[in-house]
Write a protein that holds these residues in place. Sequence first.
Motif, PDB file in Angstrom:
ATOM      1  N   LEU A 150       0.873  -1.180   0.000  1.00  0.00           N
ATOM      2  CA  LEU A 150       0.000   0.000   0.000  1.00  0.00           C
ATOM      3  C   LEU A 150       0.908   1.227   0.000  1.00  0.00           C
ATOM      4  CD1 LEU A 150      -2.836   1.234   0.230  1.00  0.00           C
ATOM      5  CD2 LEU A 150      -2.632   1.008   2.727  1.00  0.00           C
ATOM      6  N   MET A 151       0.910   1.934  -1.105  1.00  0.00           N
ATOM      7  CA  MET A 151       1.878   3.012  -1.271  1.00  0.00           C
ATOM      8  C   MET A 151       1.181   4.373  -1.254  1.00  0.00           C
ATOM      9  SD  MET A 151       4.773   3.269  -4.264  1.00  0.00           S
ATOM     10  CE  MET A 151       5.885   2.005  -3.671  1.00  0.00           C
ATOM     11  N   PHE A 152       1.695   5.238  -0.396  1.00  0.00           N
ATOM     12  CA  PHE A 152       1.138   6.592  -0.323  1.00  0.00           C
ATOM     13  C   PHE A 152       2.070   7.581  -1.022  1.00  0.00           C
ATOM     14  CE2 PHE A 152      -0.758   4.387   3.262  1.00  0.00           C
ATOM     15  CZ  PHE A 152      -2.089   4.789   3.200  1.00  0.00           C
ATOM     16  N   GLY A 153       1.493   8.303  -1.956  1.00  0.00           N
ATOM     17  CA  GLY A 153       2.289   9.312  -2.657  1.00  0.00           C
ATOM     18  C   GLY A 153       1.547  10.624  -2.691  1.00  0.00           C
TER      19      GLY A 153
ATOM     20  N   LYS B   6       1.300  -3.226  10.042  1.00  0.00           N
ATOM     21  CA  LYS B   6       2.216  -3.771   9.038  1.00  0.00           C
ATOM     22  C   LYS B   6       3.475  -2.903   8.982  1.00  0.00           C
ATOM     23  CE  LYS B   6      -0.717  -6.894   7.529  1.00  0.00           C
ATOM     24  NZ  LYS B   6      -0.525  -8.317   7.869  1.00  0.00           N
ATOM     25  N   PRO B   7       4.556  -3.481   8.462  1.00  0.00           N
ATOM     26  CA  PRO B   7       5.797  -2.699   8.395  1.00  0.00           C
ATOM     27  C   PRO B   7       5.651  -1.486   7.466  1.00  0.00           C
ATOM     28  CG  PRO B   7       6.186  -5.009   7.787  1.00  0.00           C
ATOM     29  CD  PRO B   7       4.723  -4.849   7.939  1.00  0.00           C
ATOM     30  N   LEU B   8       6.382  -0.440   7.835  1.00  0.00           N
ATOM     31  CA  LEU B   8       6.332   0.814   7.063  1.00  0.00           C
ATOM     32  C   LEU B   8       7.724   1.191   6.563  1.00  0.00           C
ATOM     33  CD1 LEU B   8       5.075   3.627   6.213  1.00  0.00           C
ATOM     34  CD2 LEU B   8       5.562   4.379   8.561  1.00  0.00           C
ATOM     35  N   ILE B   9       7.773   1.525   5.280  1.00  0.00           N
ATOM     36  CA  ILE B   9       9.008   2.080   4.720  1.00  0.00           C
ATOM     37  C   ILE B   9       8.762   3.550   4.384  1.00  0.00           C
ATOM     38  CG2 ILE B   9      10.630   2.048   2.764  1.00  0.00           C
ATOM     39  CD1 ILE B   9      10.192  -0.962   2.555  1.00  0.00           C
ATOM     40  N   ALA B  10       9.641   4.407   4.879  1.00  0.00           N
ATOM     41  CA  ALA B  10       9.539   5.838   4.551  1.00  0.00           C
ATOM     42  C   ALA B  10      10.645   6.174   3.555  1.00  0.00           C
ATOM     43  CB  ALA B  10       9.697   6.678   5.812  1.00  0.00           C
ATOM     44  N   HIS B  11      10.246   6.659   2.393  1.00  0.00           N
ATOM     45  CA  HIS B  11      11.215   6.956   1.337  1.00  0.00           C
ATOM     46  C   HIS B  11      11.458   8.461   1.313  1.00  0.00           C
ATOM     47  CE1 HIS B  11      12.764   5.504  -2.814  1.00  0.00           C
ATOM     48  NE2 HIS B  11      13.260   6.692  -2.599  1.00  0.00           N
ATOM     49  N   VAL B  12      12.695   8.842   1.587  1.00  0.00           N
ATOM     50  CA  VAL B  12      13.020  10.267   1.659  1.00  0.00           C
ATOM     51  C   VAL B  12      13.623  10.726   0.327  1.00  0.00           C
ATOM     52  CG1 VAL B  12      14.346  12.045   2.864  1.00  0.00           C
ATOM     53  CG2 VAL B  12      13.412  10.094   4.126  1.00  0.00           C
TER      54      VAL B  12
ATOM     55  N   HIS C 139      -3.237  -5.265   2.719  1.00  0.00           N
ATOM     56  CA  HIS C 139      -1.835  -5.056   2.361  1.00  0.00           C
ATOM     57  C   HIS C 139      -0.914  -5.779   3.331  1.00  0.00           C
ATOM     58  CE1 HIS C 139      -2.995  -1.946   5.275  1.00  0.00           C
ATOM     59  NE2 HIS C 139      -1.754  -2.035   5.709  1.00  0.00           N
ATOM     60  N   ASP C 140       0.302  -5.983   2.868  1.00  0.00           N
ATOM     61  CA  ASP C 140       1.319  -6.628   3.708  1.00  0.00           C
ATOM     62  C   ASP C 140       2.396  -5.651   4.138  1.00  0.00           C
ATOM     63  OD1 ASP C 140       0.186  -9.318   3.223  1.00  0.00           O
ATOM     64  OD2 ASP C 140       0.834  -8.905   1.162  1.00  0.00           O
ATOM     65  N   LEU C 141       2.458  -4.531   3.442  1.00  0.00           N
ATOM     66  CA  LEU C 141       3.490  -3.546   3.756  1.00  0.00           C
ATOM     67  C   LEU C 141       3.021  -2.154   3.315  1.00  0.00           C
ATOM     68  CD1 LEU C 141       7.216  -3.771   3.710  1.00  0.00           C
ATOM     69  CD2 LEU C 141       6.319  -2.130   2.067  1.00  0.00           C
ATOM     70  N   ILE C 142       3.482  -1.169   4.082  1.00  0.00           N
ATOM     71  CA  ILE C 142       3.098   0.210   3.764  1.00  0.00           C
ATOM     72  C   ILE C 142       4.343   0.975   3.318  1.00  0.00           C
ATOM     73  CG2 ILE C 142       2.021   2.306   4.670  1.00  0.00           C
ATOM     74  CD1 ILE C 142       1.078   0.300   7.027  1.00  0.00           C
ATOM     75  N   TYR C 143       4.133   1.829   2.321  1.00  0.00           N
ATOM     76  CA  TYR C 143       5.273   2.546   1.746  1.00  0.00           C
ATOM     77  C   TYR C 143       4.856   4.000   1.545  1.00  0.00           C
ATOM     78  CZ  TYR C 143       9.662   2.596  -0.937  1.00  0.00           C
ATOM     79  OH  TYR C 143      10.952   2.806  -1.360  1.00  0.00           O
TER      80      TYR C 143
END
Lengths: 401, 465
Positions: free
Chosen positions: B47-50, B197-203, B174-178
């Motif tokens: 699940l990607m947030f943009g 669920k695990p979260l990845i923060a993309h800087v 979802h299995d992962l959040i981005y």
Amino acid sequence: MASICIYLQIHQPYRLKHYRVFDVGNDSEYFNDAGESDLNNGRILRKVAEKSYLPTALLLLRMLEEHPGFRVSLSLSGIVVKQLERDAPEVLELFKRMVATGRVEILGETYYHSLAFFYSLPEFERQVAKHRELIARVFGVEPRVFRNTELSYRNDLGTWADAQGYAGVITEGWDAILGWRSPNFVYRPKGASQARLLLKNYRFSDDIAFRFSSRAWGEWPLTVEKFGQWVAAAEGDTINLFMDFETFGEHQWRETGIFDFLEHLPRELSKNPRIDFKTPSEVIAAYEPKDEVDIPHILTWADTDRDLTAWVGNDLQRSAIEKLYGLETGVLASSDTKLVEDWRRLQTSDHFYYMCTKWSADGDVHAYFSPYASPYEAFTSYMSALVDLEVRLRRGEAVSP
Amino acid sequence: MNIPFLVNMLAFVFSLFVVGAILGAAFSRTEVGSRVIAQARQKLRVLMFGWEFPPFNSGGLGVACLGLTRSLANKDLDLVFVMPKRLPGPVPFAKIVSAQIDQTQTEDGRTITYSVTDYSINSPVTPYVSSEVYANSKDGLRFEDGTPVYGTDLVSEARRYAKLGGAIAKREPHDLIYAHDWLSFGAGKEAKRISRKPLIAHVHSTEFDRTGGDGIDQRIYDLERAGMHAADRVVAVSGRTKQAVVDRYAIPEEKVRVVWNGIDKTTAPAPDPASPKRLSSLKKAGYKLVLFLGRITIQKGPDYFIRAARRVVDRDKNVLFILAGSGDMERQMMHLAASLGIADKVLFPGFLRGHDQHEAYALADLFVMPSVSEPFGLAALEAMRVGTPVIVSKQSGVAEAIPSALKVDFWDVEKMADLMLSVLESPALREELSRKGVAEAAGLTWDRSAEEIRSLIDGLTLRAA
């Protein structure tokens, strides 16, 4: 006895289209915008002709017929004459009929409505000569009184006109140069022997040109009766009403009553036997100069500064005009007539006026007179066009031996 | 009534739209929704947030989102790309997508509208500017009638988006959040609170980059910091950005991975050989062209470019500088060029897109990116890809990834001018830089970036499972 001296300025520039970096070297038609924008020169000219030139010229002709004592004078830039020939020849015919009455004087100016006097005297003289030829061809007359672009003036312009045999020069009657003196007299330019100086009465002129329709103005509405009283009460020999021809119908719309005002002006003023109408040459012939006026720094009729800062006040404008005149030698040496003509059209003062940032970052005050969204847009188009001129020069050099 | 449930429920001004991005090699936009939904349940679901997505994007963030998601979709993942607001596009292509996706429903029967929107914009101003500049900007993303797309206050928009994050997490399995950058961090963090669920923060950039380090917005910094701390992993677009994340946001070094941006035909279509080469007229007339292309803001260092230009012009009158872009320093730069006496040597074509942009990259003799603080700097890769030599500032992340490129401190205008002249005066050097640049850019693909992210995702989901 006091005279009313009316001179109306007629000028339209060749506006530069949105000229992009990608056009440089590929498109040298700078002035051919054919769209719906205010950069389409033919479109603008036809619009102004319809709103102002035609109705005003028709009215003035009728006034000349009905009032044998009425006089009015015109100054036309060469490039507006050329545009009228192409896009509104009927207007030019009316102007010719006006001049044929013998009671309409045509003034001298630069063909390209340029500031060349302050940047290149030889170029200035070429443009004045070109204008004289055009006026002789179109109207069959020879200008005897000179008016420089935007009424810009400095002592050396007075001595130049004197040496050229002009009867006089027109400029702004600005308090800072007059001091206690009134603009309503004929003066001598400093250093001139024969030529005279006629000064615009900016208060009366602006009452008509700028304040006429302003309801915030205490004197609104301005009637011919009221104006007649003011004029009758004014001291001096001549009241010089100098303004844009477009005042009638364009700056002041028909709905403001400006045409009625103009129409009734001669009848109202001629009720007073002490008042008559004169052309600039007639004023100069009729009245003795009262004093010498010293104008060591450039004076114009624009803004509250009455100087050239509306045209060359910021570094963008100065960069542009210096670059432009820096190309003079190369352009003239190219003997490429189209190139020379384009370079000269780019000298028209309006291009620099559009780049003015004087009053606010957005140039709001000048927005009314500018077809560009911002002075910066005007600047980028202009500079790109100058680079194209350079490219054309380089190509010419590459071709010639 | 077919109104999306969330609109009613949350009564927010903006409605939720989920962009089901992504597809295989054919990247046919009409397939967007159906394939994502059809293949959904067997794959790892992200699940990607943009905030933006091309063609409705204003800068590098949207480009990176496109490049990454497109390549990730080829890596056996099911991606749902969430945007905070539907952006109605006047082009036919948006309608096609919406029409197909209107039928999509979630398990509990509610309608979710999937939409990839298209909207052309004039300006690169959005997430990459500070909130204050954004609010004051006349050039922000706008609808046709002039109303701003994201309102005048980015921070409050980001906060509202964050509140939606949890609701979306409940509805989208979802299995992962981005989450991409601070505007989406809040939403990602909220989603994680709900689904655990695990979260990845993309800087992609930090507040320090956007402001040039001068006058950061504390609210934005706080959102960035909270997002990074809540995340299980932080992805930084360069070692330079990683350093900022560690030093300025107090994130443990081992939690941060560097994944460089990439370039390929997804985000930078190869120039059409038939496209016009109008700038070649200038070159034939003997001019050499030096290009700056980016937002004309303090972050990008346009003033250093112009000061270096002044020095170059002293030596060589046949060099023209093209300062392409728009931004709050554009007018100031015109005055600077004029005051330095080179107004006729610095041309301002405005914001370039499409053919114009490709042509500028391809026909320039030299591309210069003098950024004061650049997390990555995709523009350099775009120039290199088409064989144009580049000079980049040492303060840009991309410098780590392109060993052959010439590098200079952004403030060292004397050195910058020397390098410019070296390249312009030496065809051999130009040729060498061009050749190596093409090769290096070719190695930096989005697929490479996606591969690294995929392994990061695997590590996190395995651990979570």
